[in-house]
Design an enzyme around this catalytic site. Sequence first.
Site, PDB file in Angstrom:
ATOM      1  N   ASP A 131       0.823  -1.214   0.000  1.00  0.00           N
ATOM      2  CA  ASP A 131       0.000   0.000   0.000  1.00  0.00           C
ATOM      3  C   ASP A 131       0.850   1.254   0.000  1.00  0.00           C
ATOM      4  O   ASP A 131       1.781   1.383   0.804  1.00  0.00           O
ATOM      5  CB  ASP A 131      -0.865   0.034   1.280  1.00  0.00           C
ATOM      6  CG  ASP A 131      -1.941  -1.033   1.272  1.00  0.00           C
ATOM      7  OD1 ASP A 131      -2.454  -1.343   0.180  1.00  0.00           O
ATOM      8  OD2 ASP A 131      -2.264  -1.547   2.362  1.00  0.00           O
ATOM      9  N   GLU A 184      -8.802   5.369  -4.803  1.00  0.00           N
ATOM     10  CA  GLU A 184     -10.046   5.991  -4.363  1.00  0.00           C
ATOM     11  C   GLU A 184     -10.676   6.787  -5.505  1.00  0.00           C
ATOM     12  O   GLU A 184      -9.977   7.459  -6.237  1.00  0.00           O
ATOM     13  CB  GLU A 184      -9.725   6.944  -3.199  1.00  0.00           C
ATOM     14  CG  GLU A 184     -10.880   7.736  -2.659  1.00  0.00           C
ATOM     15  CD  GLU A 184     -11.104   9.089  -3.334  1.00  0.00           C
ATOM     16  OE1 GLU A 184     -10.237   9.531  -4.105  1.00  0.00           O
ATOM     17  OE2 GLU A 184     -12.172   9.662  -3.119  1.00  0.00           O
ATOM     18  N   HIS A 197     -15.566   5.589   4.000  1.00  0.00           N
ATOM     19  CA  HIS A 197     -15.504   6.494   5.149  1.00  0.00           C
ATOM     20  C   HIS A 197     -16.880   6.858   5.666  1.00  0.00           C
ATOM     21  O   HIS A 197     -17.010   7.547   6.667  1.00  0.00           O
ATOM     22  CB  HIS A 197     -14.746   7.773   4.786  1.00  0.00           C
ATOM     23  CG  HIS A 197     -13.293   7.498   4.569  1.00  0.00           C
ATOM     24  ND1 HIS A 197     -12.749   7.389   3.328  1.00  0.00           N
ATOM     25  CD2 HIS A 197     -12.298   7.250   5.447  1.00  0.00           C
ATOM     26  CE1 HIS A 197     -11.468   7.102   3.444  1.00  0.00           C
ATOM     27  NE2 HIS A 197     -11.165   7.002   4.712  1.00  0.00           N
TER      28      HIS A 197
HETATM   29  C1  LIG Z   1      -5.711   4.942   5.888  1.00  0.00           C
HETATM   30  N1  LIG Z   1      -5.443   5.975   6.825  1.00  0.00           N
HETATM   31  C2  LIG Z   1      -4.381   5.947   7.673  1.00  0.00           C
HETATM   32  C3  LIG Z   1      -3.586   7.112   7.789  1.00  0.00           C
HETATM   33  N2  LIG Z   1      -2.520   7.115   8.592  1.00  0.00           N
HETATM   34  C4  LIG Z   1      -2.219   6.029   9.292  1.00  0.00           C
HETATM   35  N3  LIG Z   1      -1.165   6.038  10.078  1.00  0.00           N
HETATM   36  N4  LIG Z   1      -2.976   4.906   9.242  1.00  0.00           N
HETATM   37  C5  LIG Z   1      -4.058   4.836   8.446  1.00  0.00           C
HETATM   38  O1  LIG Z   1      -4.734   3.798   8.413  1.00  0.00           O
HETATM   39  N5  LIG Z   1      -3.881   8.192   7.087  1.00  0.00           N
HETATM   40  C6  LIG Z   1      -4.943   8.231   6.164  1.00  0.00           C
HETATM   41  C7  LIG Z   1      -6.000   7.286   6.559  1.00  0.00           C
HETATM   42  C8  LIG Z   1      -6.699   7.759   7.770  1.00  0.00           C
HETATM   43  N6  LIG Z   1      -7.587   6.781   8.175  1.00  0.00           N
HETATM   44  C9  LIG Z   1      -7.690   6.292   9.398  1.00  0.00           C
HETATM   45  C10 LIG Z   1      -8.611   5.293   9.566  1.00  0.00           C
HETATM   46  C11 LIG Z   1      -8.813   4.754  10.814  1.00  0.00           C
HETATM   47  C12 LIG Z   1      -8.080   5.221  11.875  1.00  0.00           C
HETATM   48  C13 LIG Z   1      -8.380   4.637  13.183  1.00  0.00           C
HETATM   49  O2  LIG Z   1      -9.245   3.794  13.269  1.00  0.00           O
HETATM   50  N7  LIG Z   1      -7.763   5.063  14.266  1.00  0.00           N
HETATM   51  C14 LIG Z   1      -8.085   4.523  15.534  1.00  0.00           C
HETATM   52  C15 LIG Z   1      -6.850   4.105  16.287  1.00  0.00           C
HETATM   53  C16 LIG Z   1      -6.272   2.878  15.713  1.00  0.00           C
HETATM   54  C17 LIG Z   1      -5.435   2.131  16.729  1.00  0.00           C
HETATM   55  O3  LIG Z   1      -4.257   2.281  16.781  1.00  0.00           O
HETATM   56  N8  LIG Z   1      -6.065   1.382  17.580  1.00  0.00           N
HETATM   57  C18 LIG Z   1      -5.423   0.623  18.635  1.00  0.00           C
HETATM   58  C19 LIG Z   1      -6.218   0.847  19.894  1.00  0.00           C
HETATM   59  C20 LIG Z   1      -5.816   2.070  20.505  1.00  0.00           C
HETATM   60  C21 LIG Z   1      -6.891   2.501  21.485  1.00  0.00           C
HETATM   61  O4  LIG Z   1      -7.791   3.204  21.096  1.00  0.00           O
HETATM   62  N9  LIG Z   1      -6.823   2.038  22.699  1.00  0.00           N
HETATM   63  C22 LIG Z   1      -7.817   2.407  23.631  1.00  0.00           C
HETATM   64  C23 LIG Z   1      -8.343   1.197  24.345  1.00  0.00           C
HETATM   65  C24 LIG Z   1      -8.976   0.248  23.362  1.00  0.00           C
HETATM   66  C25 LIG Z   1      -9.857  -0.769  24.022  1.00  0.00           C
HETATM   67  O5  LIG Z   1      -9.665  -1.179  25.157  1.00  0.00           O
HETATM   68  O6  LIG Z   1     -10.801  -1.176  23.324  1.00  0.00           O
HETATM   69  C26 LIG Z   1      -7.192   3.389  24.592  1.00  0.00           C
HETATM   70  O7  LIG Z   1      -5.976   3.521  24.566  1.00  0.00           O
HETATM   71  O8  LIG Z   1      -7.942   4.067  25.258  1.00  0.00           O
HETATM   72  C27 LIG Z   1      -5.511  -0.864  18.398  1.00  0.00           C
HETATM   73  O9  LIG Z   1      -6.268  -1.259  17.532  1.00  0.00           O
HETATM   74  O10 LIG Z   1      -4.812  -1.592  19.094  1.00  0.00           O
HETATM   75  C28 LIG Z   1      -8.841   5.529  16.350  1.00  0.00           C
HETATM   76  O11 LIG Z   1      -9.369   5.065  17.377  1.00  0.00           O
HETATM   77  O12 LIG Z   1      -8.920   6.716  16.027  1.00  0.00           O
HETATM   78  C29 LIG Z   1      -7.166   6.215  11.718  1.00  0.00           C
HETATM   79  C30 LIG Z   1      -6.950   6.765  10.452  1.00  0.00           C
HETATM   80  N1  HCS Z   2      -4.561  -2.157   3.500  1.00  0.00           N
HETATM   81  C1  HCS Z   2      -5.014  -0.982   4.182  1.00  0.00           C
HETATM   82  C2  HCS Z   2      -4.923   0.221   3.303  1.00  0.00           C
HETATM   83  C3  HCS Z   2      -5.459   1.461   3.885  1.00  0.00           C
HETATM   84  S1  HCS Z   2      -4.985   2.870   3.031  1.00  0.00           S
HETATM   85  C4  HCS Z   2      -6.427  -1.177   4.650  1.00  0.00           C
HETATM   86  O1  HCS Z   2      -7.137  -1.923   3.991  1.00  0.00           O
HETATM   87  O2  HCS Z   2      -6.840  -0.619   5.649  1.00  0.00           O
END
Ligand SMILES: CN1c2c(nc(N)[nH]c2=O)NC[C@@H]1CNc1ccc(C(=O)N[C@@H](CCC(=O)N[C@@H](CCC(=O)N[C@@H](CCC(=O)O)C(=O)O)C(=O)O)C(=O)O)cc1
Ligand code: HCS
EC number: 2.1.1.14
Length: 761
Positions: free
Chosen positions: A602, A668, A697
């Site tokens: 990706d 996209e 989204h």
């Molecule tokens: C494709 N996209 C991404 C971008 N950049 C990235 N670095 N990664 C990407 O995927 N840029 C462009 C786009 C932006 N899109 C997105 C899509 C989705 C998210 C997202 O879902 N973010 C989550 C955090 C993801 C994550 O790391 N989760 C952790 C859990 C962390 C957490 O929340 N812990 C909680 C406790 C959880 C529990 O007990 O249930 C806490 O700490 O309180 C994991 O999965 O382990 C979000 O929540 O915003 C971001 C960009």
């Molecule tokens: N393989 C990733 C790409 C996001 S840009 C996904 O499906 O989430």
Amino acid sequence: MKSSNLGYPRIGEKREWKKALEAYWSGKLEEEAFHAELKAIRLRNLKKQKEQGIDCIPVGDFSYYDHILDTATMFGIVPGRFGYEGGKPDLQTYYAMARGTREATACAMTKWFNTNYHYIVPELEDRQPQLTANRPLEAYREAKTELGIEGRPVIVGLYTFLKLSKGYTAEELESWIDRLLPLYGQVLRELETEGVEWVQIDEPILVTTLDQDEMKLVARIYDKLAKEAPGVKLLLQTYFEAVDYYKEVVALPVHGIGLDFVHDGGRNLKAVRELGFPSDKVLGAGLIDGRGVWRADLTEILETLNKLAEKVPADHIFVQPSCSLLHVPVSAAQEQGLEPTLREALAFAGEKLEEVALLAKGAHSGPDAIRSELDTSARSRQTLQQSPSRNRRQVHERMTELASQPSTRQGNVQTRREAHQKRWNLPLLPTTTIGSFPQTPEIRSSRQKWRKGEWSDAQYETFIQEQIKTWIGLQAELGLDVFVHGEFERNDMVEFFGEKLAGFAFTANGWVQSYGSRCVKPPIIYGDVEFTAPMTVTETVYAQSLTAAPVKGMLTGPVTILNWSFVRDDKSREEVAYQIALALRDEVEALEASGIGMIQVDEPAIREGLPLKREQGQQYLDWTVRAFRLCTSTVKDETQIHTHMCYSDFHNIIDSISALDADVISIETSRSHGELIESFEAYTYDKGIGLGVFDIHSPRVPQVEEIGLMIDRALRVLAPDQFWINPDCGLKTRKYEETIASLRNMVQATEQAREKYAVKA
Ligand SMILES: CN1c2c(nc(N)[nH]c2=O)NC[C@@H]1CNc1ccc(C(=O)N[C@@H](CCC(=O)N[C@@H](CCC(=O)N[C@@H](CCC(=O)O)C(=O)O)C(=O)O)C(=O)O)cc1
Ligand SMILES: N[C@@H](CCS)C(=O)O
Ligand SMILES: [Zn+2]
């Protein structure tokens, strides 16, 4: 010399903001309580800046989702499909624009300049804009009455706002300027009446490549605005690069000009030194990096300040970050889990504001007044530089052999295509997904339990295998052609790889807003990057063992890992990209050796990393293409390399996309309503391509007919035998039911399209 800030992270120390938004959307938080919660976060943010001794505190930078959406709704710029009839849009309309509803598709969302922050694209329609609320004024009043803070209201500049909007032609630009000018004028007049001293007008568009006529339009805008509210001082703020029209910009009739002295390639400083700076204006000197996480070299910055002071009197300088601190995490102080050498070298928003205040003090009272801080900052940078992590022998050796590393596939596109058809015999219009399936609360909390040690490795692995098994079954039931394992084991597509490669570090709480309530925790690339062990083979091979359908191996590419991480500042980004590419190549080879025939690498972030100056674009594209090819070129012809990109306008970079030489690319298109398809009208693209047929989204489930129309539109310019059917991006943010329903409709639309296009193939 005053200390100043341009914008503060809105998410709160523990992402309280995100949690409040999501609670409100899910109905768990009533509207009144939601407003109260957001107000509390907003005031806490302001209070912190006050406590840090910042003289000029921005107000109005806080948002309920995105500041461009705020500006659009403030001007009543709401597309007709949301049923808006004028007046101040309510919260439901605001979020409908951002997220879509059953009846109306969301507004497009795209990257904010070269950052990983996404803004909602305003859609200009025939309706006359109107001032529905004076947001900056409301923010100013709140900060003053609640905290006694004399804030500096922030507003997105008129030209930047228009250039980021869509729905008008080049000929209509001037008429839109004329429609918006009175509204900006009214905002400023009301602020003037209120007794506001300074207003920050953000015009980052001024650092992009503009022509002279555009610069004249900018001058016309500010000539007019200066007359509207002469009693209020305007700080015209630019960031992310140098301004090309320095002379014209500093001559604009405003009271202050904010320039970025960190990401300007030295050009802003050179301009000030060679061309001088108007004596009647204040210089907003962006000296602390608002995009990176490293402690500043304060001694060097003081020297820069001295150079500036030769041209600008000290009492005409604001010391400030290079841009809003929206792009860095809130505070490094909490990161006690990090190795001290690294932690000491970090500065997030809180620490950056300390640096701003220190610099103002040092510039005012002399370096001796901040001697111990200068020493600490120099020592911490030096210690990190000498650490073994930055001196990995094998990585350095591999990099010296870069020129002889393969970066071209053995066979050409046609040979490979034949080999793939022979290997898989896929139907016309093969269906697939982009990689991730819903990251349900159950998955996230299981990972949390495993991380906390409440679950053993075996327990967690079994859980992940169960998810994979379920979704392999679901993909078969849905009738998809090419499967994925679902990425259930990944917290984030970049963080996950960073955790497994050497040279990366992770924060516990270094969150940054990406879009809406979604945040990312960018890894920190602090050392040399090296492959240590296979990262994705176990899950992919397990998934493949459950089905005869091909399962795509799923990796995040070198440029995306680079662009979505905080990167060391002692090496060029190009060099770091090659280090990552070589490390990932080991993973590509490991997948291939384990029998995985399709590997997706990706690269959604290639486009956003494009330099803001047109003339620097090709060089960047050349090295990013090279990095991708270094990573993917050693596989056999019968292995199919996929890539994926999202969120961007690819019109001008199709040559480079093609040069990646990926056998299949998915891009996209649905949120931008198919605009990308036009790019292929005059271009002969000779490889497989999937233009996303629905927007992932939005919680909205696309109907079969709509998907059919998207397919028809694409097949007007692309050949059916090169076209793949897939969603716009991964499905990790969607709920189970939405995902199944959407994919079911996608497969049904594909079946209808196959009948329709079979003869033409
Ligand atoms: C494709 N996209 C991404 C971008 N950049 C990235 N670095 N990664 C990407 O995927 N840029 C462009 C786009 C932006 N899109 C997105 C899509 C989705 C998210 C997202 O879902 N973010 C989550 C955090 C993801 C994550 O790391 N989760 C952790 C859990 C962390 C957490 O929340 N812990 C909680 C406790 C959880 C529990 O007990 O249930 C806490 O700490 O309180 C994991 O999965 O382990 C979000 O929540 O915003 C971001 C960009
Ligand atoms: N393989 C990733 C790409 C996001 S840009 C996904 O499906 O989430
Ligand atoms: Zn994507």
